[in-house]
Enzyme design. Structure first.
Site, short mmCIF file in Angstrom:
data_model
loop_
_atom_site.label_atom_id
_atom_site.label_comp_id
_atom_site.label_asym_id
_atom_site.label_seq_id
_atom_site.Cartn_x
_atom_site.Cartn_y
_atom_site.Cartn_z
N ARG A 197 20.53 -25.68 -37.04
CA ARG A 197 19.21 -26.29 -37.29
C ARG A 197 18.56 -26.88 -36.05
O ARG A 197 17.73 -27.77 -36.12
CB ARG A 197 19.31 -27.37 -38.38
N LYS A 219 6.00 -21.36 -29.25
CA LYS A 219 5.99 -20.34 -30.31
C LYS A 219 7.18 -19.42 -30.07
O LYS A 219 7.30 -18.82 -28.99
CB LYS A 219 4.71 -19.52 -30.25
N GLU A 261 -3.37 -11.70 -19.95
CA GLU A 261 -3.41 -13.05 -20.54
C GLU A 261 -4.12 -14.03 -19.59
O GLU A 261 -4.76 -14.97 -20.03
CB GLU A 261 -1.99 -13.56 -20.86
N LYS A 303 -3.05 -23.47 -20.93
CA LYS A 303 -2.23 -23.35 -22.13
C LYS A 303 -1.69 -24.72 -22.53
O LYS A 303 -1.71 -25.08 -23.71
CB LYS A 303 -1.08 -22.37 -21.91
N GLU A 313 -1.32 -24.99 -34.24
CA GLU A 313 -2.39 -24.02 -34.46
C GLU A 313 -3.19 -24.29 -35.72
O GLU A 313 -3.32 -23.44 -36.60
CB GLU A 313 -1.83 -22.59 -34.46
N ARG A 317 -5.81 -23.86 -31.04
CA ARG A 317 -4.79 -23.01 -30.41
C ARG A 317 -4.99 -21.53 -30.75
O ARG A 317 -4.61 -20.65 -29.98
CB ARG A 317 -3.39 -23.48 -30.83
N ASN A 321 -5.59 -16.49 -28.93
CA ASN A 321 -5.31 -15.14 -29.43
C ASN A 321 -6.50 -14.20 -29.31
O ASN A 321 -6.58 -13.21 -30.04
CB ASN A 321 -4.87 -15.22 -30.91
N HIS A 324 -6.00 -10.46 -29.74
CA HIS A 324 -4.65 -10.21 -30.25
C HIS A 324 -4.63 -9.57 -31.63
O HIS A 324 -3.68 -8.86 -31.96
CB HIS A 324 -3.83 -11.50 -30.26
N HIS A 328 -2.47 -6.51 -31.75
CA HIS A 328 -1.26 -6.39 -32.59
C HIS A 328 -1.33 -5.13 -33.44
O HIS A 328 -0.31 -4.48 -33.70
CB HIS A 328 -1.11 -7.62 -33.50
N HIS A 341 2.48 -5.46 -24.39
CA HIS A 341 1.69 -6.45 -25.11
C HIS A 341 0.33 -6.69 -24.41
O HIS A 341 -0.72 -6.64 -25.05
CB HIS A 341 2.49 -7.75 -25.22
N1 LIG Z 1 5.50 -17.05 -27.68
C1 LIG Z 1 4.30 -16.84 -27.23
O1 LIG Z 1 3.46 -17.74 -27.21
C2 LIG Z 1 3.95 -15.49 -26.69
C3 LIG Z 1 2.80 -15.33 -25.91
C4 LIG Z 1 2.55 -14.07 -25.32
C5 LIG Z 1 3.43 -13.03 -25.55
N2 LIG Z 1 4.53 -13.23 -26.34
C6 LIG Z 1 5.49 -12.14 -26.57
O2 LIG Z 1 6.06 -11.79 -25.32
C7 LIG Z 1 6.48 -10.43 -25.40
C8 LIG Z 1 6.02 -9.71 -24.17
O3 LIG Z 1 6.59 -10.32 -23.05
P1 LIG Z 1 6.78 -9.54 -21.68
O4 LIG Z 1 5.52 -8.89 -21.35
O5 LIG Z 1 7.38 -10.51 -20.75
O6 LIG Z 1 7.78 -8.37 -22.09
P2 LIG Z 1 9.37 -8.18 -21.93
O7 LIG Z 1 10.08 -9.42 -22.25
O8 LIG Z 1 9.71 -6.97 -22.70
O9 LIG Z 1 9.56 -7.89 -20.38
C9 LIG Z 1 8.97 -6.76 -19.82
C10 LIG Z 1 9.98 -5.87 -19.06
O10 LIG Z 1 10.25 -6.46 -17.80
C11 LIG Z 1 11.66 -6.59 -17.62
N3 LIG Z 1 11.83 -7.72 -16.74
C12 LIG Z 1 11.74 -9.03 -17.05
N4 LIG Z 1 11.79 -9.77 -15.94
C13 LIG Z 1 11.92 -8.91 -14.91
C14 LIG Z 1 12.00 -9.08 -13.51
N5 LIG Z 1 11.87 -10.29 -12.94
N6 LIG Z 1 12.16 -7.98 -12.74
C15 LIG Z 1 12.22 -6.74 -13.30
N7 LIG Z 1 12.12 -6.52 -14.61
C16 LIG Z 1 11.96 -7.59 -15.40
C17 LIG Z 1 12.17 -6.74 -19.01
O11 LIG Z 1 13.55 -6.46 -19.08
C18 LIG Z 1 11.32 -5.73 -19.75
O12 LIG Z 1 11.80 -4.45 -19.53
C19 LIG Z 1 5.90 -9.87 -26.67
O13 LIG Z 1 6.93 -9.78 -27.63
C20 LIG Z 1 4.88 -10.90 -27.10
O14 LIG Z 1 4.70 -10.95 -28.49
C21 LIG Z 1 4.79 -14.42 -26.91
ZN LIG Z 2 -0.39 -12.52 -25.93
#
Ligand SMILES: NC(=O)c1ccc[n+]([C@@H]2O[C@H](COP(=O)([O-])OP(=O)(O)OC[C@H]3O[C@@H](n4cnc5c(N)ncnc54)[C@H](O)[C@@H]3O)[C@@H](O)[C@H]2O)c1
Ligand SMILES: [Zn+2]
Length: 440
Positions: A197, A219, A261, A303, A313, A317, A321, A324, A328, A341
């Site tokens: 938890r 999030k 972003e 942010k 949100e 907040r 998006n 998005h 999505h 993304h």
């Molecule tokens: N929680 C939130 O508020 C929020 C906001 C925006 C996006 N997201 C989520 O984030 C995700 C996308 O994140 P992302 O774009 O970081 O994708 P990801 O986590 O898939 O990373 C992208 C790629 O880069 C690689 N990688 C990571 N760091 C690296 C580095 N330093 N050197 C080489 N390769 C590296 C990863 O292994 C992957 O292959 C989505 O699932 C999205 O929904 C969440």
């Molecule tokens: Zn996003």
């Protein structure tokens, strides 16, 4: 700092910054949420828009230069996320993974689980283990290395984190560390929220996407086959440690995805930041260290400010998006991981901007500026041909921003840097936007 105003359906609610709050921001003093209630004037109107759903206006808010806060020799900036007793620092700088004390001061207990993936582990896991343990022999570190990719952001992969923690007999006094991009951060954070938890957790984001967006604000979650991020929790980390050197190994396409972003913050609330991006996009894509540091800092400040004002949100907040809902639908429609993304969000932002223009809420010069900056960033400006109007409609129907069957969208309204979150728009215009971007 411009006023942030919002009006919420039933009853409608208006928030505006008082002079004292504005003065605090000018001095670089962060907003603290315990004082929010007294610092904001609150007036409640029972609006006629009850049926129509929520509507929020977020005016452009210039982020004030904050005085540099030196924490260690290499930390160039600290941005605070102010959430009362859940506040935490975002450390931003080059070489921070070598500043061992920074990480160690946020570890609770003697046991740490690093959650990472098959791509990031060979690059940075040893460094992080050293940072956690050097001069700190009482701490033991386990790691779980997940398969890499958005398609693994799901229940089965999440279970591997719990398996490891339970097999290793972790108790409540432990710390989970997310080492990777947004996928790892979202999954590790959700695991930390749910394990026993809730256990302590730290974010070490290694993609631009994670450094400017996903690691900040709490999030966390996973995807469901029917929609993105539908299962999750709000759960804040103890700190976010951004070592900008990790971006040196990031593939170009991933870098551009994060830039989407960054552009978003400019469009929804920070005209000056957008103008800076228009002048500095080439430097950003060339990974110029000072351009990257500037973009990360200003993104995190935007942010952090939005999250401090509306953590769960209830309105403001949601403006983060922009693009998005359309994005999505592209990610879900294509299959997770086909488009990144940020790529989906970029095309989604163009669709949101198109709709805003059809509604007469922005002028065509802004439409052109959005297209130009996305093209400069080598991001898509339209959805892929295989996505149909029907696919958009069915995914949009399960969007988290649907309330009482009504889809609310973030749309631009007024000059650059202003947006609204509203269900009050002409549905015909939305149909026209979908039709104009889809082949069928
Ligand atoms: N929680 C939130 O508020 C929020 C906001 C925006 C996006 N997201 C989520 O984030 C995700 C996308 O994140 P992302 O774009 O970081 O994708 P990801 O986590 O898939 O990373 C992208 C790629 O880069 C690689 N990688 C990571 N760091 C690296 C580095 N330093 N050197 C080489 N390769 C590296 C990863 O292994 C992957 O292959 C989505 O699932 C999205 O929904 C969440
Ligand atoms: Zn996003």
């Amino acid at each position: 700092m411009a006023a942030v105003s919002s009006s919420v359906a039933s009853p409608s609610l208006r928030l505006s910054h008082t002079a004292s709050n504005r003065r605090s921001l000018r001095r670089g003093v962060a907003l603290r949420s315990p004082s929010l209630a007294s610092d904001f004037r609150l007036s409640v109107h029972v609006g006629e828009s009850v049926r129509r759903g929520l509507r929020v206006s977020a005016n452009s808010a210039q982020v004030m230069e904050q005085p540099r806060r030196e924490v260690g020799p290499k930390v160039s900036t600290v941005v605070d996320v102010d959430l009362g007793n859940r506040s935490y620092p975002i450390y931003i700088g080059s070489g921070l993974l070598e500043e061992h004390d920074l990480l160690q001061r946020h570890v609770h207990g003697k046991r740490v689980l690093v959650v990472t993936n098959t791509t990031v582990a060979p690059l940075y896991l040893d460094k992080v283990v050293t940072a956690l343990t050097s001069g700190n022999s009482g701490v033991s570190v386990e790691s779980v290395i997940l398969p890499d990719g958005e398609k693994y952001k799901e229940m089965g992969t999440l279970m591997k984190v719990f398996d490891k923690a339970i097999e290793s007999r972790f108790d409540r006094r432990c710390t989970f560390v997310a080492l990777g991009g947004g996928v790892i951060g979202d999954m590790c954070g959700f695991a930390a929220a749910a394990f026993l938890r809730g256990v302590n957790f730290i974010q070490i984001p290694t993609t631009l996407m994670a450094q400017v967006d996903s690691s900040v604000g709490g999030k966390t979650g996973i995807n469901h086959p029917l929609g993105k991020n539908l299962i999750g929790a709000f759960y804040q980390p103890q700190c976010v440690l951004i070592d900008t050197d990790t971006l040196n190994t990031l593939p170009e396409r991933e870098l551009a995805s994060g830039v989407a972003e960054v552009i978003k913050y400019g469009l929804i609330r920070d005209a000056e930041f957008f103008e800076w991006q228009e002048k500095n996009m080439q430097a950003l894509l060339a990974r110029d260290p000072s351009a990257l540091a500037y973009a990360i800092k200003h993104s995190c400040e935007n942010k952090a400010e939005v999250v401090s004002l509306d953590e769960k949100e209830s309105g403001l907040r949601a403006t983060l998006n922009l693009g998005h809902t359309f994005g999505h639908a592209i990610e879900t429609g294509l299959g997770y991981g086909e488009w990144l993304h940020g790529e989906a969000v970029a095309a989604g932002m163009v669709m949101a901007v198109d709709l805003s223009y059809r509604l007469g809420w922005i002028d065509d010069s802004l439409v052109k500026r959005v297209l130009t900056i996305l093209q400069q960033a080598r991001l898509p400006t339209a959805p892929p041909d295989s996505i149909t109007v029907e696919m958009f409609k069915s995914t949009m129907a399960v969007d988290k921003k649907v309330a009482d069957g009504l889809l609310r969208l973030i749309l631009l309204k007024g000059p650059l840097g202003n947006c609204v979150f509203t269900g009050d728009y002409d549905r015909k215009a939305l149909d026209e936007t979908l039709q104009s971007f889809c082949k069928s």
